[in-house]
Motif scaffolding. Structure first.
Motif, PDB file in Angstrom:
ATOM      1  N   LYS A 232       0.811  -1.176   0.005  1.00 51.59           N
ATOM      2  CA  LYS A 232      -0.025   0.267   0.047  1.00 51.59           C
ATOM      3  C   LYS A 232       0.854   1.322  -0.108  1.00 51.59           C
ATOM      4  O   LYS A 232       0.187   2.285  -0.063  1.00 51.59           O
ATOM      5  CB  LYS A 232      -0.829  -0.088   1.170  1.00 51.59           C
ATOM      6  CG  LYS A 232      -2.036  -1.142   0.994  1.00 51.59           C
ATOM      7  CD  LYS A 232      -2.778  -0.970   2.502  1.00 51.59           C
ATOM      8  CE  LYS A 232      -3.894  -2.302   2.264  1.00 51.59           C
ATOM      9  NZ  LYS A 232      -4.744  -2.360   3.804  1.00 51.59           N
TER      10      LYS A 232
ATOM     11  N   ASP B 162      -2.699   5.286   5.756  1.00 52.46           N
ATOM     12  CA  ASP B 162      -3.404   5.586   4.415  1.00 52.46           C
ATOM     13  C   ASP B 162      -4.158   6.971   4.311  1.00 52.46           C
ATOM     14  O   ASP B 162      -5.009   6.974   5.205  1.00 52.46           O
ATOM     15  CB  ASP B 162      -4.641   4.495   4.532  1.00 52.46           C
ATOM     16  CG  ASP B 162      -5.477   4.444   3.161  1.00 52.46           C
ATOM     17  OD1 ASP B 162      -5.275   4.908   2.105  1.00 52.46           O
ATOM     18  OD2 ASP B 162      -6.675   4.016   3.432  1.00 52.46           O
ATOM     19  N   SER B 163      -3.658   7.514   2.925  1.00 53.16           N
ATOM     20  CA  SER B 163      -4.483   8.977   2.756  1.00 53.16           C
ATOM     21  C   SER B 163      -5.239   8.905   1.397  1.00 53.16           C
ATOM     22  O   SER B 163      -5.360   9.936   0.945  1.00 53.16           O
ATOM     23  CB  SER B 163      -3.421   9.984   2.948  1.00 53.16           C
ATOM     24  OG  SER B 163      -2.381   9.660   2.048  1.00 53.16           O
ATOM     25  N   THR B 164      -5.663   7.665   0.928  1.00 52.47           N
ATOM     26  CA  THR B 164      -6.220   7.652  -0.264  1.00 52.47           C
ATOM     27  C   THR B 164      -7.819   7.096  -0.152  1.00 52.47           C
ATOM     28  O   THR B 164      -8.558   6.983  -1.124  1.00 52.47           O
ATOM     29  CB  THR B 164      -5.444   6.762  -1.215  1.00 52.47           C
ATOM     30  OG1 THR B 164      -5.191   5.723  -0.808  1.00 52.47           O
ATOM     31  CG2 THR B 164      -4.172   7.625  -1.458  1.00 52.47           C
ATOM     32  N   THR B 165      -7.917   6.253   0.956  1.00 51.08           N
ATOM     33  CA  THR B 165      -9.322   5.436   0.914  1.00 51.08           C
ATOM     34  C   THR B 165     -10.266   6.287   1.848  1.00 51.08           C
ATOM     35  O   THR B 165      -9.803   6.624   3.075  1.00 51.08           O
ATOM     36  CB  THR B 165      -8.983   4.037   1.693  1.00 51.08           C
ATOM     37  OG1 THR B 165      -7.799   3.684   0.909  1.00 51.08           O
ATOM     38  CG2 THR B 165     -10.070   3.289   1.550  1.00 51.08           C
ATOM     39  N   THR B 166     -11.441   6.530   1.230  1.00 49.70           N
ATOM     40  CA  THR B 166     -12.553   7.179   1.898  1.00 49.70           C
ATOM     41  C   THR B 166     -13.316   5.907   2.579  1.00 49.70           C
ATOM     42  O   THR B 166     -13.613   4.789   1.883  1.00 49.70           O
ATOM     43  CB  THR B 166     -13.490   7.872   0.958  1.00 49.70           C
ATOM     44  OG1 THR B 166     -12.833   8.832   0.318  1.00 49.70           O
ATOM     45  CG2 THR B 166     -14.614   8.276   1.791  1.00 49.70           C
TER      46      THR B 166
ATOM     47  N   ARG C  36      -8.648   2.866  10.020  1.00 49.65           N
ATOM     48  CA  ARG C  36      -7.997   3.300   8.949  1.00 49.65           C
ATOM     49  C   ARG C  36      -6.544   2.585   9.066  1.00 49.65           C
ATOM     50  O   ARG C  36      -6.106   2.337  10.119  1.00 49.65           O
ATOM     51  CB  ARG C  36      -7.699   4.849   8.998  1.00 49.65           C
ATOM     52  CG  ARG C  36      -6.854   5.417   7.743  1.00 49.65           C
ATOM     53  CD  ARG C  36      -7.075   6.783   7.685  1.00 49.65           C
ATOM     54  NE  ARG C  36      -8.555   7.326   7.513  1.00 49.65           N
ATOM     55  CZ  ARG C  36      -8.877   7.208   5.996  1.00 49.65           C
ATOM     56  NH1 ARG C  36      -8.015   6.570   5.108  1.00 49.65           N
ATOM     57  NH2 ARG C  36     -10.262   7.537   5.567  1.00 49.65           N
TER      58      ARG C  36
ATOM     59  N   ALA D  93     -10.235  10.661   3.858  1.00 49.58           N
ATOM     60  CA  ALA D  93      -8.903  10.267   3.681  1.00 49.58           C
ATOM     61  C   ALA D  93      -7.893  11.438   3.447  1.00 49.58           C
ATOM     62  O   ALA D  93      -6.559  11.597   3.890  1.00 49.58           O
ATOM     63  CB  ALA D  93      -8.777   9.694   2.169  1.00 49.58           C
ATOM     64  N   SER D  94      -8.297  12.641   2.965  1.00 52.92           N
ATOM     65  CA  SER D  94      -7.554  13.914   2.805  1.00 52.92           C
ATOM     66  C   SER D  94      -6.987  14.397   4.186  1.00 52.92           C
ATOM     67  O   SER D  94      -5.994  15.310   4.260  1.00 52.92           O
ATOM     68  CB  SER D  94      -8.215  15.115   2.103  1.00 52.92           C
ATOM     69  OG  SER D  94      -9.379  15.429   2.730  1.00 52.92           O
TER      70      SER D  94
ATOM     71  N   TYR E 283      -5.184  12.996   6.035  1.00 52.33           N
ATOM     72  CA  TYR E 283      -3.925  11.991   6.529  1.00 52.33           C
ATOM     73  C   TYR E 283      -2.931  12.282   5.469  1.00 52.33           C
ATOM     74  O   TYR E 283      -2.010  11.577   5.688  1.00 52.33           O
ATOM     75  CB  TYR E 283      -4.369  10.851   6.949  1.00 52.33           C
ATOM     76  CG  TYR E 283      -5.646  10.750   7.874  1.00 52.33           C
ATOM     77  CD1 TYR E 283      -5.057  11.261   9.312  1.00 52.33           C
ATOM     78  CD2 TYR E 283      -6.830  10.577   7.632  1.00 52.33           C
ATOM     79  CE1 TYR E 283      -6.096  11.141  10.258  1.00 52.33           C
ATOM     80  CE2 TYR E 283      -7.767  10.736   8.662  1.00 52.33           C
ATOM     81  CZ  TYR E 283      -7.418  11.053  10.140  1.00 52.33           C
ATOM     82  OH  TYR E 283      -8.398  11.102  10.898  1.00 52.33           O
ATOM     83  N   VAL E 284      -3.216  13.081   4.616  1.00 52.35           N
ATOM     84  CA  VAL E 284      -1.914  13.387   3.762  1.00 52.35           C
ATOM     85  C   VAL E 284      -0.797  13.482   4.270  1.00 52.35           C
ATOM     86  O   VAL E 284       0.396  13.286   3.745  1.00 52.35           O
ATOM     87  CB  VAL E 284      -2.484  14.337   2.731  1.00 52.35           C
ATOM     88  CG1 VAL E 284      -1.236  14.932   1.764  1.00 52.35           C
ATOM     89  CG2 VAL E 284      -3.491  14.159   1.700  1.00 52.35           C
TER      90      VAL E 284
ATOM     91  N   GLN F   2       2.506  11.097   8.247  1.00 50.34           N
ATOM     92  CA  GLN F   2       3.554  10.431   8.173  1.00 50.34           C
ATOM     93  C   GLN F   2       4.885  10.494   8.526  1.00 50.34           C
ATOM     94  O   GLN F   2       5.148  11.870   9.026  1.00 50.34           O
ATOM     95  CB  GLN F   2       3.874  10.275   6.741  1.00 50.34           C
ATOM     96  CG  GLN F   2       4.405  11.487   5.753  1.00 50.34           C
ATOM     97  CD  GLN F   2       4.314  11.298   4.469  1.00 50.34           C
ATOM     98  OE1 GLN F   2       5.361  11.579   3.933  1.00 50.34           O
ATOM     99  NE2 GLN F   2       3.222  11.029   3.998  1.00 50.34           N
TER     100      GLN F   2
END
Length: 331
Positions: A78, A93-97, A104, A312-313, A315-316, A319
């Motif tokens: 991932k 994960d910053s892409t999955t709604t 998450r 999701a946004s 958590y962009v 990291q």
């Protein structure tokens, strides 16, 4: 014997001016030799070999967060655990709604090696930020918590303005006041004993806003140093990038030259360090327990904590970017 002694005294007397002028140079040379011989690099967690020395935690979150910790294979597939240009990235994960209430994906790793002391240098380029985040780097044993202790070197929630360094132990360990530190302690939180309904431990707070979260990232990251010496105690320092001591960057660390630490729990009658801290693994929690026991209680964003997790946004920027973790032992 008498002749040799007299000869030695005469020789020293005749060369006294020379010795005197050279003394500063000689003493500095001796100090350098002593300093470099004090700590030897025993382990380096960095770059392409970082994950060779780490275990991935994928069990249920012990602090009841809306988080799904990934196995090594899942995390790498991932893109949540990777190395880019020599920098280790551990991400959320910053892409999955998600549907509200769904966990998450995130990453938590721990060192395969265990430690009972050492000098630990954490060079961190970036730490996770975003709603509900609770990032931490800490060490503890795989069993007998809290009797084998826990050392939280980096910890806080998205609402934190400074880093919190906390010790957790079984009964019989107290953080004494009056130490020469740059952090602050609270009189009501000096008992390190944890368990049951009280897991606060004994925290020391760094008042500098560049020590954690967005402030830390805006300063370009920084370095945390932890000296765990059972005969002395446990000390933690921090520097922003640009003010890191040269002896750290040159891999010749000299804690005696670093000044007052942010936090210090001394070995002594109030807390026997060797009795309360043992067999630790280094642990890095990427976006540690979302809406968990602490982060959920401190969340003050829009909507509920669970609703924030679903977006999701959010958590962009959640990291870790780790340049290196280096462990030194006395030689």
């Amino acid at each position: 014997m008498t002749f040799s002694y007299i000869s030695l005294v005469l020789a020293l007397f005749l060369h006294l001016p020379l010795l005197s002028s050279a003394a500063p140079i000689w003493h500095e040379h001796y100090r350098q030799l002593t300093r470099r011989g004090s700590y030897t690099l025993s382990k380096s967690y960095e770059g392409d070999t970082f994950f060779d020395n780490m275990k991935f935690f994928s069990d249920t979150d012990p602090t009841h967060g809306f988080v799904d910790y990934q196995t090594k294979e899942e995390a790498m597939n991932k893109g949540l655990a990777k190395v880019e240009d020599g920098v280790v990235i551990l991400a959320v994960d910053s892409t999955t709604t998600l549907d509200v209430g769904t966990n998450r994906s995130s990453v938590r790793v721990s060192s395969t090696d265990t430690y009972n002391g050492g000098l630990f240098i954490y060079d961190i380029a970036k730490m996770p930020v975003g709603p509900t985040t609770w990032p931490a780097i800490w060490s503890t044993a795989e069993a007998n918590w809290p009797d084998n202790g826990e050392i939280d070197v980096i910890e806080g929630t998205t609402e934190s303005t400074g880093n919190q360094i906390t010790m957790h132990t079984g009964a019989g360990c107290t953080l004494t006041t009056g130490q020469a530190i740059t952090g602050t302690t609270v009189d009501s939180e000096l008992t390190c004993e944890s368990g049951g309904s009280n897991n606060n431990g004994c925290p020391t707070k760094d008042p500098d806003t560049s020590s954690f979260g967005a402030g830390f990232n805006s300063a370009g990251g920084g370095v945390f140093a932890e000296l765990w010496d059972p005969s002395v105690g446990i000390k933690v320092w921090r520097w922003s990038q640009g003010s890191v001591p040269e002896d750290i960057t040159s891999k010749s660390p000299d804690p005696s030259s670093w000044g007052n630490p942010v936090s210090f729990i001394p070995n002594g009658q109030a807390c026997g360090i060797a009795d309360h801290f043992k067999d630790h693994n280094i642990i890095i929690g990427t976006y540690l327990p979302v809406c968990g026991d602490w982060a959920g209680a401190t969340y003050s964003g829009t909507g509920t904590c669970q609703e924030a997790v679903a977006v999701a946004s959010n958590y962009v920027d959640a990291q870790w970017k780790i340049n290196s973790i280096r462990v030194y032992q006395t030689s």
